[in-house]
Write an enzyme that holds these catalytic residues in place. Structure first.
Site, mmCIF file in Angstrom:
data_model
loop_
_atom_site.group_PDB
_atom_site.id
_atom_site.type_symbol
_atom_site.label_atom_id
_atom_site.label_comp_id
_atom_site.label_asym_id
_atom_site.label_seq_id
_atom_site.Cartn_x
_atom_site.Cartn_y
_atom_site.Cartn_z
ATOM 1 N N ASN A 8 0.875 -1.167 0.000
ATOM 2 C CA ASN A 8 0.000 0.000 0.000
ATOM 3 C C ASN A 8 0.917 1.223 0.000
ATOM 4 O OD1 ASN A 8 -1.647 2.174 0.530
ATOM 5 N ND2 ASN A 8 -2.783 1.185 2.178
ATOM 6 N N ALA A 10 0.407 4.221 0.393
ATOM 7 C CA ALA A 10 0.070 5.240 1.385
ATOM 8 C C ALA A 10 0.582 4.887 2.780
ATOM 9 C CB ALA A 10 -1.442 5.444 1.428
ATOM 10 N N CYS A 11 1.115 3.679 2.956
ATOM 11 C CA CYS A 11 1.558 3.192 4.267
ATOM 12 C C CYS A 11 3.080 3.344 4.394
ATOM 13 C CB CYS A 11 1.159 1.726 4.419
ATOM 14 S SG CYS A 11 1.854 0.920 5.874
ATOM 15 N N GLY A 12 3.522 4.025 5.438
ATOM 16 C CA GLY A 12 4.950 4.221 5.658
ATOM 17 C C GLY A 12 5.710 2.925 5.861
ATOM 18 N N ARG A 15 6.087 1.272 2.528
ATOM 19 C CA ARG A 15 7.105 1.954 1.709
ATOM 20 C C ARG A 15 8.514 1.610 2.187
ATOM 21 N NH1 ARG A 15 3.585 6.327 2.471
ATOM 22 N NH2 ARG A 15 5.092 7.312 3.871
#
Length: 114
Positions: A8, A10-12, A15
């Site tokens: 995802n 948007a997920c730190g 990433r």
């Protein structure tokens, strides 16, 4: 080595896990944005079984209505069906290599299967 990440962007944590995979020499990486291309209930069952987790342990509680729906106490089939229908219920990131599957929270757990 082949590696697949259910990611995802948007997920730190997702990433950071992706960055570890990208920085590791010799990794043939497949990135699946699971919110766009969700895994099936059968695929999730296989991933969790390989990781040694129950579907309930792979359930995202933060930012989802899983608790209100009673999913943490539900049977495996119910949890897996809910995750396949609503991939926001899947905790991320999941990474699979030939050495196994890990739910990479924290992101350094990915190193166990590299």
């Amino acid at each position: 080595m082949k590696a697949t990440i259910w990611h995802n962007p948007a997920c730190g944590t997702s990433r950071k896990t992706l960055a570890i995979l990208q920085e590791t020499p010799g990794i043939d990486l497949t990135v699946i944005e699971y919110l766009v291309d969700p895994p099936s209930a059968d695929q999730l069952a296989r991933l969790y079984r390989t990781a040694g987790l129950t579907p309930q342990q792979g359930l995202r509680l933060r930012g989802a209505d899983a608790e209100e729906r009673g999913l943490p106490q539900a049977d495996d089939a119910t949890v897996l069906a809910a995750m396949a229908a609503e991939p926001k219920l899947i905790e991320r990131p999941l990474v699979e290599t030939e050495k196994g599957v890990r739910l990479c929270r924290p992101q350094d757990k990915v190193r166990e299967i590299l």
